[in-house]
Design a protein around this motif. Structure first.
Motif, short mmCIF file in Angstrom:
data_model
loop_
_atom_site.label_atom_id
_atom_site.label_comp_id
_atom_site.label_asym_id
_atom_site.label_seq_id
_atom_site.Cartn_x
_atom_site.Cartn_y
_atom_site.Cartn_z
N LEU A 122 -49.12 2.99 -66.60
CA LEU A 122 -49.58 2.61 -67.94
C LEU A 122 -51.07 2.91 -68.10
CD1 LEU A 122 -47.90 -0.73 -69.07
CD2 LEU A 122 -47.65 1.55 -70.03
N GLN A 123 -51.85 2.61 -67.06
CA GLN A 123 -53.28 2.91 -67.13
C GLN A 123 -53.51 4.40 -67.33
OE1 GLN A 123 -55.59 2.57 -63.54
NE2 GLN A 123 -57.37 1.80 -64.62
N TYR A 124 -52.77 5.20 -66.58
CA TYR A 124 -52.90 6.65 -66.71
C TYR A 124 -52.47 7.11 -68.11
CZ TYR A 124 -51.95 11.62 -65.92
OH TYR A 124 -51.91 12.98 -66.01
N GLY A 125 -51.32 6.62 -68.57
CA GLY A 125 -50.82 7.01 -69.88
C GLY A 125 -51.73 6.57 -71.01
N VAL A 159 -54.77 8.96 -71.18
CA VAL A 159 -54.43 10.23 -71.83
C VAL A 159 -54.27 10.04 -73.33
CG1 VAL A 159 -52.69 12.05 -71.99
CG2 VAL A 159 -53.37 11.16 -69.75
N ALA A 160 -53.53 8.98 -73.73
CA ALA A 160 -53.30 8.74 -75.16
C ALA A 160 -54.61 8.42 -75.88
CB ALA A 160 -52.31 7.58 -75.33
N ARG A 161 -55.46 7.62 -75.25
CA ARG A 161 -56.73 7.25 -75.86
C ARG A 161 -57.59 8.50 -76.08
NH1 ARG A 161 -58.49 4.49 -71.97
NH2 ARG A 161 -57.25 2.63 -72.41
N THR A 162 -57.62 9.38 -75.10
CA THR A 162 -58.41 10.60 -75.22
C THR A 162 -57.92 11.45 -76.38
OG1 THR A 162 -58.84 10.62 -72.85
CG2 THR A 162 -59.17 12.69 -74.03
N ARG A 163 -56.61 11.60 -76.51
CA ARG A 163 -56.06 12.43 -77.58
C ARG A 163 -56.25 11.79 -78.95
NH1 ARG A 163 -50.40 14.27 -74.54
NH2 ARG A 163 -51.41 15.66 -73.02
N LEU A 164 -56.17 10.47 -79.00
CA LEU A 164 -56.40 9.79 -80.28
C LEU A 164 -57.85 9.92 -80.72
CD1 LEU A 164 -54.28 6.55 -79.67
CD2 LEU A 164 -53.80 8.33 -81.36
N VAL A 165 -58.79 9.80 -79.78
CA VAL A 165 -60.21 9.92 -80.12
C VAL A 165 -60.53 11.33 -80.60
CG1 VAL A 165 -62.54 9.92 -79.13
CG2 VAL A 165 -60.96 8.06 -78.59
N GLU A 166 -59.87 12.32 -79.99
CA GLU A 166 -60.14 13.71 -80.39
C GLU A 166 -59.74 13.98 -81.83
OE1 GLU A 166 -57.93 15.90 -77.53
OE2 GLU A 166 -59.52 15.85 -75.99
N ARG A 167 -58.83 13.17 -82.36
CA ARG A 167 -58.37 13.39 -83.74
C ARG A 167 -59.30 12.75 -84.77
NH1 ARG A 167 -51.83 12.19 -83.18
NH2 ARG A 167 -51.41 13.79 -81.59
N ILE A 168 -60.18 11.88 -84.31
CA ILE A 168 -61.08 11.20 -85.25
C ILE A 168 -62.27 12.09 -85.55
CG2 ILE A 168 -62.56 9.19 -85.60
CD1 ILE A 168 -60.74 7.63 -83.73
N THR A 169 -62.52 12.30 -86.83
CA THR A 169 -63.64 13.13 -87.27
C THR A 169 -64.63 12.27 -88.03
OG1 THR A 169 -62.66 13.67 -89.42
CG2 THR A 169 -62.02 15.06 -87.53
N PRO A 170 -65.85 12.77 -88.24
CA PRO A 170 -66.84 12.02 -89.03
C PRO A 170 -66.33 11.67 -90.43
CG PRO A 170 -67.90 13.81 -87.87
CD PRO A 170 -66.44 14.00 -87.67
#
Length: 504
Positions: free
Chosen positions: A430-433, A436-447
């Motif tokens: 779960l920590q690993y997943g 990964v999910a947190r990184t991909r979600l942050v990448e979708r956030i724009t200014p």
């Protein structure tokens, strides 16, 4: 009913005796499962990282493996009654030590003490049924046994949630102290005394025992389980050496069996464990208990961190699901003679498990109500008689009383390793997943999504939502993969041959 081996026992005492047998096994079940159910609170209480927390589970399982290894020799010298009494006392002491812990290291040591006491209780109870009841008498005994074992497992999540919400995380272990002592009283009142015991526990001669086997087995179990848990925490491509840890654990356990092969009478007799039916059964046991340990950690985490339900609600829901499992097992006990030995029922159980996992993965979304989650949890609860009980009925049919003691002790060593591995793997996976999910979600956030620099309260709310979404995504992915895995196990259960083929 009356037992031919215990003619002075009234039907009422026989029933209470079987409840006490189940209660002793339940002390072990509760000690293992509550580390998953209340894992978040315990981790926070001792300020443990996922890796540190894994040690507290592997230390329990490693010492429980040692207890199961020593079980038959101690019980044959004294009695299974004496072993159970001492085991419950040590389990209560270990639970008390867990209450007093402030650091992950202290918890690891205390859990080791708890595992040494509680880890052999299930095997001792099950072996005692085999010794006091003839084959035609055993079926009804499991009604009281299931009430004691699964009943404790059912009530504990709700009781722990109520007390933890009103007090502190230490109440998880306070309950276990009380349960162990309550079961101890019931054991003292209902267990039969051995007529001519070979000796007392203090008279046990430890000099001729092959202690390198014990050390190799315990150390190997701990290294293996910790290594398996760590595999998902590291990128294998960048850290291939991480695979050396579980391999080292396998090597240590293998070395223990090499020594056992030469001196089998001191601990386990490996020659009694080589039948095809038994080895296939052990494989299915390992799969089930790995999934069970994983489920017991994943579901409470998902309910609390993903769906946002409190620990109280989570405890109530898990208690209802466990109560349904108890009811299913009681119904199964009544019809077991007609259902034992059927591979298709094992396959059906894993199909149910797969459907439950798939249902839950599809409903893992923000704002999901408990009404849409409960059917999946209840469906999983119905898998217990089809999977666990059926495997038990097909695994031990070929053993006489002496070999059964070795076979069941080893089965419980496998259970401890598989359960701890599943719980630890769920924590680290779960920590690993989530990472990964947190990184991909942050990448979708724009200014543009932020609308400039939002105020601090808004940033904190967004961060909280991000963590929730990461947990939901990671859990949904894991549930989907597990559903596929259970479907594959169902197919294997139909295809694999269970016919006994002794190995010389």
């Amino acid at each position: 009913m009356r037992l031919r081996a215990l003619p002075d026992f009234s039907p009422r005492r026989v029933f209470l005796f079987t409840v006490a047998l189940g209660g002793a096994a339940g002390v072990d079940f509760v000690a293992s499962s509550m580390m998953g159910i209340a894992g978040t609170h315990i981790r926070g209480g001792v300020h443990a990282s996922p890796e540190d927390f894994l040690w507290s589970m592997t230390s329990y399982a490693a010492m429980a493996s040692v207890a199961n290894l020593m079980l038959a020799r101690i019980a044959r010298h004294t009695s299974y009654r004496s072993y159970t009494v001492v085991g419950l006392l040590v389990a209560a002491l270990g639970s008390l030590l867990c209450m007093l812990c402030d650091t992950p290291l202290e918890l690891t040591i205390a859990r080791g003490v708890q595992g040494f006491g509680a880890g052999g209780l299930f095997a001792a109870s099950r072996i005692l049924i085999q010794l006091v009841a003839a084959r035609d008498e055993r079926g009804p005994l499991f009604i009281g046994f299931n009430i004691g074992s699964l009943g404790l497992s059912a009530i504990t999540p709700w009781l722990a949630a109520e007390l933890v919400e009103g007090a502190a995380w230490q109440m998880v272990f306070a309950i276990q102290v009380v349960l162990a002592l309550a079961v101890l009283v019931l054991v003292l009142l209902t267990y039969p005394h051995r007529v001519t015991p070979a000796g007392g526990l203090w008279e046990l001669d430890i000099d001729p025992m092959d202690w390198p086997v014990v050390i190799l087995f315990g150390l190997g179990a701990m290294v293996l389980m910790h290594g398996l848990g760590d595999l998902r925490f590291y990128e294998f491509a960048s850290s291939p050496s991480v695979a050396l840890t579980p391999l080292a654990g396998v090597a240590l356990i293998g070395a223990a069996f090499v020594r056992l092969h030469r001196e089998p009478q001191l601990w386990l007799d490996p020659h009694a464990l080589l039948g095809r039916r038994y080895l296939v059964g052990i494989l299915f046991y390992a799969i089930y208990y790995f999934l069970n340990g994983l489920w017991n950690y994943l579901i409470p985490t998902l309910l609390q961190s993903g769906f946002g339900f409190g620990f109280q609600v989570t405890g109530e829901v898990l208690t209802w699901a466990s109560t349904l499992s108890l009811g299913a097992m009681l119904c199964f006990s009544l019809v077991a003679p007609k259902l034992f030995g059927q591979r298709r029922y094992i396959a059906f159980g894993y199909v149910l498990f797969s459907v439950a996992l798939l249902m839950l993965s599809l409903r893992t979304m923000t704002g999901a109500s408990m009404d849409v989650i409960l059917p999946a949890l209840f469906l999983q609860g119905l898998t217990v008689p089809f999977v666990m009980a059926q495997v038990a009925g097909m695994t031990f049919v070929d053993f006489d009383e002496d070999d059964f003691q070795d076979a069941y002790a080893f089965k419980n060593i496998v259970r401890q390793i598989a359960t701890a591995s599943g719980t630890g793997a769920a924590s680290l996976w779960l920590q690993y997943g989530e990472t990964v999910a947190r990184t991909r979600l942050v990448e979708r956030i724009t200014p543009f999504d932020l609308g400039g620099m939002p105020p601090m309260p808004e940033l904190m709310r967004m961060a909280s939502e991000l963590e929730t979404q990461a947990t939901l995504v990671a859990s949904a992915n894991l549930l989907s993969w597990l559903a596929v895995f259970c479907g594959c196990v169902a197919v294997i259960a139909l295809l694999i041959r269970w016919r006994t083929t002794p190995v010389s």
